[in-house]
Design an enzyme around this catalytic site. Structure first.
Site, PDB file in Angstrom:
ATOM      1  CG  HIS A  23      -7.494  -1.711   8.134  1.00 34.44           C
ATOM      2  ND1 HIS A  23      -8.328  -0.751   7.620  1.00 34.44           N
ATOM      3  CD2 HIS A  23      -6.365  -1.048   8.497  1.00 34.44           C
ATOM      4  CE1 HIS A  23      -7.738   0.440   7.695  1.00 34.44           C
ATOM      5  NE2 HIS A  23      -6.547   0.292   8.230  1.00 34.44           N
ATOM      6  CD  GLU A  50      -2.580  -1.887  10.811  1.00 39.47           C
ATOM      7  OE1 GLU A  50      -3.102  -2.066   9.697  1.00 39.47           O
ATOM      8  OE2 GLU A  50      -2.176  -0.769  11.195  1.00 39.47           O
ATOM      9  CB  ALA A  63       1.041  -2.262  11.625  1.00 43.05           C
ATOM     10  CG  MET A  64       0.309  -3.235   4.950  1.00 43.91           C
ATOM     11  SD  MET A  64      -0.722  -1.799   4.474  1.00 43.91           S
ATOM     12  CE  MET A  64      -1.930  -2.630   3.443  1.00 43.91           C
ATOM     13  CD  GLU A  65      -4.701  -1.942   5.834  1.00 45.98           C
ATOM     14  OE1 GLU A  65      -3.714  -1.493   6.472  1.00 45.98           O
ATOM     15  OE2 GLU A  65      -5.368  -1.255   5.053  1.00 45.98           O
ATOM     16  CG  ASN A  66       0.029  -6.804   4.069  1.00 44.23           C
ATOM     17  OD1 ASN A  66      -0.029  -5.913   3.238  1.00 44.23           O
ATOM     18  ND2 ASN A  66       0.983  -6.860   4.998  1.00 44.23           N
ATOM     19  CD  GLU A 119      -2.901   1.216   2.333  1.00 46.38           C
ATOM     20  OE1 GLU A 119      -2.791   0.360   3.231  1.00 46.38           O
ATOM     21  OE2 GLU A 119      -3.733   2.122   2.333  1.00 46.38           O
TER      22      GLU A 119
END
Ligand code: B3K
Ligand code: ZN
Length: 885
Positions: A306, A303, A267-270, A126
């Protein structure tokens, strides 16, 4: 400037993609100097049918090794590769497009796409990182089912992860192995993730509301395996909370979190493979402060949330970013409020909004929560899109009431599951579920700027009528000279001598929603409006904008006595805090004036008495007392000052320090009494009461040291005896800021010796030193940049040291010789090449040059210098050029 300046993209130009990608198959061959990516994308044209048509795929920083369509390798004249795209001139309506590309994650310092964090391969896609992995239609409304094979050396990369479920693993030749992952949920490329490395994990199980078992894992480096427990508990709490409060259940059999050192944000919500900055996962009371624990809890929850607000229902285009971010921040703030003290959480959120977002709204990057254009989308992950976006969702919650809001969110998720949608779809679902018209409310999505709400009152004793006259306006922002009136929910109460008065609003039905007849939400929708309360038996003090019911700046001409009354007796915790803040800011500005005019500074006795009462009342929540005693930050004060003429950082700093010291002296016995009375315990380090006690105790320590340097002995003792990082760091800060050279140097040295193996603690060490407001400020930072533990490639370190200096050391950053500005410019030039996202974020303080009449020109000159740099990234270019307009 760049040879050709990057172009802006406009919301009004949105067109659906001509192609769908039904399935995406990826194969990654992880090698030591590069990675070979083989992709097969199943394309289907959906725009007007044509015999043949061309297709443009996004792709950057990669080498195309081969391209084929339905198994036939294309000749060179059948396609064109440019720096940003692959164009295939003619492609059938439906086909499989296969590409083989070579990428170099080992050289990827931008931390976007596939890169290496130490020995670990990981991704950040993202917003537009996937196009650095393979040629693709990299936009959020192109959703596809992914099957991913990862192949790598078994010794170096025993763990191979991607999204969804693990389908199979295999040993292959040459000591290599592979894993195949399949994600059944169609998703945009920005949610793709891959991780490969030597990691360990902790595992727990979660049984969902419909009795499905989910395996939860947190992967970290072996040395950190004992620091994952709190994040795991937070995840379980978040999963349960989302079921209970939003009816949202997790949808796969596995949920993974991986912690990496080098990461551009939190952080990232993959999908099912969240990737986290280590700073937002790892905790233990030994290395983490109470604030750090809270941050981990809320980011883990954010996260996770999401998965529904972002993943199952995603954004149609990046202009809709607030659709997922505003809503998810709102959800995580509700969660944190439920897990701890709701008022303290509200106070923290509002402080952030006012100091960062209000400044953004007043500066050159001002944009609505749904921007209309951008040059670089990475520049729009802002406090406006996130925090103001969350405030806008909160206002919908207030206007609809909790029940209708929940019906609206159910309808939104049900209606749009599996789709890429817009903010408008969200508002429509809320309208449809509630029957409430939000037409005028929509201006919150399209108009930038912080509305100004000015309130005057008028009491008619004979008629026992009390009237609030409310006027709203909104300053012009870039591209928006005139604004239409907003719909502003204004929560109010009226404070009488014996407490809050019952409210009877003229011409309005009783407010049944809250069951509390002393509280009412007024809906302000016109430029000027009056609200009349009847049966008001005494002249009240109005309690306005309770709970910070709207993201506006409120103006009412309170006397200091009024503020003290609200601070002591109002029924709304937020208003009590806010009145204290207003009073403190007023006192600081008064002292600043006294300094400027050369008169002797005196501390308002009203303030001393009010603070004394706060400290004496042991029935109050110590965390709230600490928040009420916290002086408004220099940044917030500077923003306030700039609204009324201009800010002078030196005199603001001086006045603020003076007030703290004077208050510390005036109330020394009380501060000491509370300091000694509030025992700090290691046991149950995360328990709310312990956190609250520590927070007030450390606030008292700060005042004690400010009031009398002899109290550094208390700080020294606390530093030595501390059993947790909150107390240790609080003591360290007092010593670093106020002790003489010897004590400061030996304590800082001791801290480093003790914690040099914990990168996250070393960052705290950098940050404390970066903020020391003495004359050595910049040279200390420059020296620390040469320290063996510093690394320009690691964003956490850069943010701690460089960010700590430019954001938290205002007097040094704004030194009149311009050295702070030059330093930041030089850093941005370096980072522009290495990591443009980080560079452009660091740049923010320079963009506020108009705030400072006495040194704005020096700041602007550095921006001009940056503008003249060759090869500016689009990230930095956008901020620089907009700041200079
Ligand atoms: N969605 C990510 C942010 C991505 C930022 C890209 N520059 C984290 C979050 O908001 O949850
Ligand atoms: Zn988010």
């Amino acid at each position: 400037m760049a040879a050709s300046n990057p172009d802006a993209v406009y919301l009004k130009d949105y067109q659906p993609s001509a192609y769908l990608i039904n399935r995406t198959e990826l194969h990654f061959d992880l090698l030591e100097d590069c990675v070979i990516v083989s992709s097969r994308i199943h394309l289907l044209r959906i725009s007007a049918p044509a015999e043949t048509a061309s297709i443009t795929l996004n792709g950057e920083e990669m080498e195309l090794l081969s391209v084929s369509v339905d198994g036939r390798k294309l000749e060179e004249e059948e396609y064109r590769v440019s720096a940003k795209a692959l164009v295939i001139y003619s492609i059938p309506e439906q086909c499989v497009l296969a590409c083989e590309t070579r990428i170099r994650p080992q050289e990827n310092t931008s931390l976007s796409g596939l890169y290496k964090s130490r020995s670990l391969f990981c991704t950040q896609c993202e917003a537009e990182g996937f196009r650095r992995i393979t040629y693709y239609i990299d936009r959020p409304d192109v959703m596809s089912v992914f099957t991913v094979t990862v192949e790598g050396d078994l010794q170096r990369y025993p763990v191979l992860l991607s999204n969804g479920n693990l389908i199979e693993t295999q040993q292959v030749a040459n000591g290599r192995h592979s894993a195949v992952w399949h994600d059944p949920f169609p998703k945009p490329a920005y949610l793709f993730a891959l991780v490969a490395g030597n990691l360990e994990y902790i595992e727990e199980r979660f049984t969902t509301m419909s009795d499905r078992e989910v395996a939860l894992r947190i992967y970290v480096e072996k040395k950190d395996i004992d620091k994952c427990g709190y994040a795991m508990r937070s995840l379980q709490q978040a999963m349960r909370w989302d079921e209970e409060v939003y009816g949202r259940e997790y949808d796969l059999d596995i949920f993974n979190i991986v912690a990496v050192d080098d990461f551009n944000m939190g952080a990232m919500e993959n999908k099912s493979l969240n990737i986290f900055n280590t700073s937002c996962v790892l905790c233990s009371s030994q290395i983490t402060t109470d604030l750090g624990f809270q941050r981990v809890q809320s980011i883990v929850a954010h996260e996770y949330f999401h998965n529904w607000s972002g993943n199952r229902v995603t954004c149609r285009d990046w202009f809709q970013l607030s659709l997922k971010e505003g809503f998810t921040v709102f959800r995580d703030s509700q969660f944190s409020a439920d897990m701890g003290s709701a008022t303290v959480k509200r106070v923290e959120d509002v402080s952030l909004l006012r100091s960062v977002q209000f400044a953004e709204d007043a500066g050159p990057m001002s944009h609505p929560i749904r921007p209309e254009s951008f040059i670089e989308i990475n520049n729009f992950y802002t406090a406006t899109v996130y925090e103001k976006g969350a405030e806008v969702v909160r206002m919908i919650h207030t206007l609809l009431g909790a029940e209708s809001f929940r019906r609206g969110s159910d309808l939104y998720f049900e209606r749009h599951d599996g789709q890429a949608v817009t903010c408008e779809d969200f508002v429509l679902a809320m309208e449809d579920a509630s029957g409430i018209n939000l037409q005028q409310f929509r201006y919150w999505y399209s108009q930038a700027g912080t509305p100004h709400l000015s309130v005057q009152d008028d009491y008619d004793e004979a008629a026992q009528c009390y009237t609030l006259h409310v006027e709203q306006s909104c300053p012009a922002t870039p591209g928006q000279a005139k604004k239409s009136p907003f719909v502003i929910p204004l929560a109010v109460g009226l404070l009488g001598e014996a407490g809050n008065l019952p409210l009877r609003l003229q011409d309005a039905p009783a407010d049944t929603d809250t069951g509390d007849n002393t509280h009412r939400v007024l809906t302000v929708s016109q430029s000027k409006q009056s609200f009349v309360f009847e049966g008001v038996t005494e002249r009240p003090v109005p309690s306005l904008l309770r709970g910070f019911s709207a993201p506006v700046s409120l103006h009412f001409n309170y006397s200091s006595q009024d503020l003290c009354a609200l601070m002591r007796r109002d029924g709304d915790g937020f208003v009590r805090w806010d009145s204290a803040q207003t009073l403190l800011a007023r006192v600081i500005f008064a002292v600043e004036q006294q300094f400027v005019s050369g008169t002797a500074a005196i501390l308002d006795q009203l303030l001393i008495d009010a603070c004394s009462d706060l400290l004496r009342d042991e029935s109050l929540d110590p965390a709230m007392v600490a928040e009420m005693l916290r002086l408004p930050g220099e940044e917030y004060l500077a923003e306030q000052a700039s609204q009324s003429g201009g800010a002078n950082v030196d005199s603001i700093h001086q006045a603020r320090e003076w007030v703290r010291s004077a208050l510390g002296q005036a109330l020394a016995p009380l501060f000491l009494q509370r300091y000694q009375g509030l025992e700090s315990h290691l046991a149950a380090a995360t328990e709310a009461t312990q956190i609250a006690d520590r927070s007030l105790r450390n606030m008292c320590l700060g005042y004690l040291v400010s009031g009398n340097r002899d109290n550094l002995a208390l700080a020294s003792a606390q530093y030595r005896q501390a059993t947790n990082m909150t107390d240790r760091q609080a003591a360290l800060k007092e010593i670093a800021f106020y002790a003489g050279h010897e004590l400061r140097a030996s304590t800082l040295d001791n801290f480093h010796q003790q914690w040099r193996h914990e990168a996250l603690v070393v960052n705290q060490w950098f940050q404390v030193q970066a903020a020391i407001p003495d004359s050595e400020g910049l040279s200390r930072v420059q020296l620390l940049m040469c320290h063996a533990d510093f690394d320009l490639g690691n964003p956490n370190k850069v943010r701690a040291l460089v960010g700590g200096f430019v954001n938290q050391n205002l007097i040094n950053f704004h030194h009149l010789d311009g050295s702070g500005y030059r330093f930041l410019k030089d850093m941005v030039v370096k980072l522009n090449r290495l990591n443009p996202q980080l560079a452009s974020r660091l740049l923010t303080p320079l963009t506020k040059w108009r705030r400072y009449p006495d040194r704005g020109e020096l700041m602007r000159a550095e921006l001009e210098g940056l503008a003249a740099e060759p090869a500016l990234s689009s990230d930095v270019f956008e901020i620089v050029s907009k700041s200079l307009q």
